[in-house]
Write a protein that holds these residues in place. Structure first.
Motif, PDB file in Angstrom:
ATOM      1  N   ALA A 106       0.834  -1.209   0.000  1.00  0.00           N
ATOM      2  CA  ALA A 106       0.000   0.000   0.000  1.00  0.00           C
ATOM      3  C   ALA A 106       0.863   1.250   0.000  1.00  0.00           C
ATOM      4  CB  ALA A 106      -0.926   0.002   1.212  1.00  0.00           C
TER       5      ALA A 106
ATOM      6  N   GLU B 235      -2.775  -2.805  -4.841  1.00  0.00           N
ATOM      7  CA  GLU B 235      -3.120  -3.885  -3.935  1.00  0.00           C
ATOM      8  C   GLU B 235      -3.574  -5.129  -4.689  1.00  0.00           C
ATOM      9  OE1 GLU B 235      -1.722  -3.415  -1.353  1.00  0.00           O
ATOM     10  OE2 GLU B 235      -3.006  -2.703   0.264  1.00  0.00           O
TER      11      GLU B 235
ATOM     12  N   LEU C 299     -16.775   3.675  -3.658  1.00  0.00           N
ATOM     13  CA  LEU C 299     -15.810   3.789  -2.578  1.00  0.00           C
ATOM     14  C   LEU C 299     -16.245   4.874  -1.597  1.00  0.00           C
ATOM     15  CD1 LEU C 299     -12.966   2.861  -1.584  1.00  0.00           C
ATOM     16  CD2 LEU C 299     -12.027   4.726  -2.952  1.00  0.00           C
TER      17      LEU C 299
ATOM     18  N   ILE D  14      -4.472   1.279   2.026  1.00  0.00           N
ATOM     19  CA  ILE D  14      -4.328   2.425   1.115  1.00  0.00           C
ATOM     20  C   ILE D  14      -4.939   3.683   1.722  1.00  0.00           C
ATOM     21  CG2 ILE D  14      -5.094   3.373  -1.104  1.00  0.00           C
ATOM     22  CD1 ILE D  14      -3.054   1.272  -1.617  1.00  0.00           C
TER      23      ILE D  14
ATOM     24  N   MET E  32      -5.507   1.374  -5.173  1.00  0.00           N
ATOM     25  CA  MET E  32      -6.050   0.039  -4.927  1.00  0.00           C
ATOM     26  C   MET E  32      -5.678  -0.953  -6.031  1.00  0.00           C
ATOM     27  SD  MET E  32      -9.771   1.172  -3.416  1.00  0.00           S
ATOM     28  CE  MET E  32     -10.545  -0.448  -3.357  1.00  0.00           C
TER      29      MET E  32
ATOM     30  N   ASP F  27      -8.602   5.202  -4.967  1.00  0.00           N
ATOM     31  CA  ASP F  27      -9.161   4.311  -5.979  1.00  0.00           C
ATOM     32  C   ASP F  27      -8.068   3.825  -6.936  1.00  0.00           C
ATOM     33  OD1 ASP F  27     -11.692   3.197  -6.978  1.00  0.00           O
ATOM     34  OD2 ASP F  27     -11.204   4.345  -8.785  1.00  0.00           O
TER      35      ASP F  27
ATOM     36  N   VAL G  25     -16.663  -0.338  -0.361  1.00  0.00           N
ATOM     37  CA  VAL G  25     -15.819  -0.354  -1.553  1.00  0.00           C
ATOM     38  C   VAL G  25     -16.722  -0.388  -2.782  1.00  0.00           C
ATOM     39  CG1 VAL G  25     -14.076  -1.662  -2.833  1.00  0.00           C
ATOM     40  CG2 VAL G  25     -13.903  -1.432  -0.352  1.00  0.00           C
TER      41      VAL G  25
ATOM     42  N   ARG H 152      -8.556  -5.797  -4.620  1.00  0.00           N
ATOM     43  CA  ARG H 152      -8.485  -4.328  -4.645  1.00  0.00           C
ATOM     44  C   ARG H 152      -9.024  -3.771  -3.341  1.00  0.00           C
ATOM     45  NH1 ARG H 152     -11.390  -0.909  -7.486  1.00  0.00           N
ATOM     46  NH2 ARG H 152      -9.958   0.828  -7.693  1.00  0.00           N
ATOM     47  N   HIS H 153      -8.291  -3.980  -2.252  1.00  0.00           N
ATOM     48  CA  HIS H 153      -8.793  -3.517  -0.954  1.00  0.00           C
ATOM     49  C   HIS H 153      -8.149  -2.185  -0.575  1.00  0.00           C
ATOM     50  CE1 HIS H 153      -5.253  -4.795   1.493  1.00  0.00           C
ATOM     51  NE2 HIS H 153      -5.081  -5.590   0.472  1.00  0.00           N
ATOM     52  N   ALA H 154      -8.841  -1.453   0.326  1.00  0.00           N
ATOM     53  CA  ALA H 154      -8.432  -0.076   0.625  1.00  0.00           C
ATOM     54  C   ALA H 154      -8.025   0.108   2.076  1.00  0.00           C
ATOM     55  CB  ALA H 154      -9.581   0.877   0.304  1.00  0.00           C
TER      56      ALA H 154
END
Lengths: 311, 311
Positions: B100, B131, B161, B143, B128, B125, B157, B138-140
């Protein structure tokens, strides 16, 4: 200073769950409310009268206020007696904390007669015995806001009760109580016993978001975070008109809402009084069209819970 | 005003999950950090160099910073080229947001070279995509704090988002990174696919409690609410020493903590620097005794995420 011998308490209705917060979040209303009058009596023990037409049991161990007061009596060393007069302003089975109000009002009244020797937390713990009489479960999600006012989070019941009383945002609540019955037992029975982890994650993201929204008074966030992915979908079929009622209330400007407690009442949160009145009208219109009688309640979130109105 | 042609960004480590908040909560650290230097080049496209010994891929589509920058390049109308120099200060696989940091640092650097035309949300966005290269998802949750700093809640998400950047309490973090590997894939595989509703309720009560604790700076509440009933019990067997490390750190005064992200790092939150240092010493002592090499990191929660250190 001698303590008064009788006291009258107004004990308000409450919204449990509050969208995504099943079993943990609660909000206090200003109305409707139960009125509980307690008078010291010479003989130890409780005598309960109901000054309303709901034909509720008056045997202390089978009455919600009685069970709560019996818990309080167990916590005081001296033998005490109270005459209890209850006027229910909140219909039993409405889903807006009717049993919690009577139980909370009774222990708040007794505490006032005893010089306020118990804390909110101790009173919540006692009043939960009333909930056990009403529903079989000693839950605190209505009791906590009925006693603390505002916005509450029951973080834990076991091993130790942990209730957070948080400042509530200046929102207005619109409630419709359609006149049909949803049994708490049935409302519990339709719940899933387990939930997909991914859905639980979405739900706790919303719980965190709603708490943040309330604490930072961010109405747009509150609106986004209210959604309940787990409990309301399971219970929706028990509440005819729910989908239309929510849709129309939101079209009228409500931030969001859902089933109050286990229903059948539906609550909507609103940025101000005018919007709450418009949302209430929208909620009512759905049941008018369905030919189902209903009651509407509109008021701000109450910063204070059950309170002494006179001695 | 002409825009600079190169920029250096420090992109810090982050703690995802933060106890009870699996997949949604995150905290930003001050150190360790990755250093990302971007220089505009004449030819469109990316050239990536790693100035470290981790032997990471430099093909843009397989590099976390590269994948994030490719997403950014897709969002700008003009053809752009960047030379990217990455010095990783955060070991890959440590569980404190190494991938991240590189992804966040890269898009923050590019944004600085473009006159900061993108919002934090847009940068999250884009990052991600990095990731997704690192873990397939695609996790946040790393991030978001790597870009926003402080304390973040990824409320949703999908479909859109929704990241909340919240003010962090003035706590200090102690982190131990024991030198063994926990593969993110394995850490995901041990998770239950579904959880009992009653346990999910306890977890979301804690998420609400932790958010309230952070926002009201209530350290006692933070300590009570950190507990993770679902994810940490499932992953504990992947992190030898976890139980002893937490126990000793709490005996040294830490408020609480747990696995950082999917591990193997363990974080503890602390009321001040001295306690954080004592907690770090306690964490280290467990792995010293086990004969496992480790790194310690101590610092405050950072109010700022990835930031330009010079042009």
């Amino acid at each position: 200073m001698s303590l008064p011998s009788s006291v009258t308490v107004h004990a308000p209705a409450t919204i449990a769950n509050v969208g995504c917060g099943f079993d943990v979040l609660g909000l206090c209303l200003t109305a409707p409310y139960d009125t509980v009058r307690l008078t010291r009596r010479e003989q130890p023990g409780l005598v309960i009268h109901h000054l309303d037409d709901y034909d509720l049991p008056t045997d202390p161990s089978r009455n919600v206020a009685g069970a709560a007061l019996l818990a309080l009596l167990r916590a005081v060393p001296e033998p005490l007696g109270f005459e209890v007069e209850i006027t229910k302003g909140i219909r039993p089975g409405s889903g807006i904390g009717s049993s919690a109000a009577s139980a909370a009002g009774a222990v708040v009244a007794a505490n006032a007669l005893l010089g306020n020797r118990f804390s909110h937390k101790e009173l919540i713990d006692m009043a939960m015995y009333g909930e056990a009489v009403a529903s079989g479960v000693r839950h605190a999600d209505n009791i906590a806001p009925a006693i603390c006012g505002g916005f509450t989070l029951v973080r834990a019941v076991t091993p130790a009760l942990d209730v957070l009383a948080l400042p509530a945002p200046p929102l207005w609540v619109a409630v419709v109580h359609p006149q049909f019955e949803v049994k708490t037992k049935e409302a519990r029975a339709v719940l899933p016993t387990s939930v997909p982890l991914a859905l639980a994650v979405r739900q706790w993201a919303n719980v965190g978001g709603l708490v943040a929204g309330f604490l930072t008074q961010d109405n747009a966030l509150i609106a986004r975070a209210l959604e309940d992915y787990i409990v309301e979908p399971a219970r929706a079929s028990l509440i005819p008109g729910l989908g239309d009622a929510k849709r129309l209330a939101m079209a009228a400007g409500a931030l969001g809402g859902g089933i109050s407690g286990s229903g059948p009442s539906i609550f909507m949160l609103n940025k101000d009084e005018a919007t709450a009145r418009a949302a209430a009208e929208a909620l009512g219109s759905v049941y008018r069209k369905m030919g189902i009688d209903f009651h509407l309640h509109v008021g701000p979130i109450a910063s204070q819970g059950a309170r002494v109105v006179n001695f």
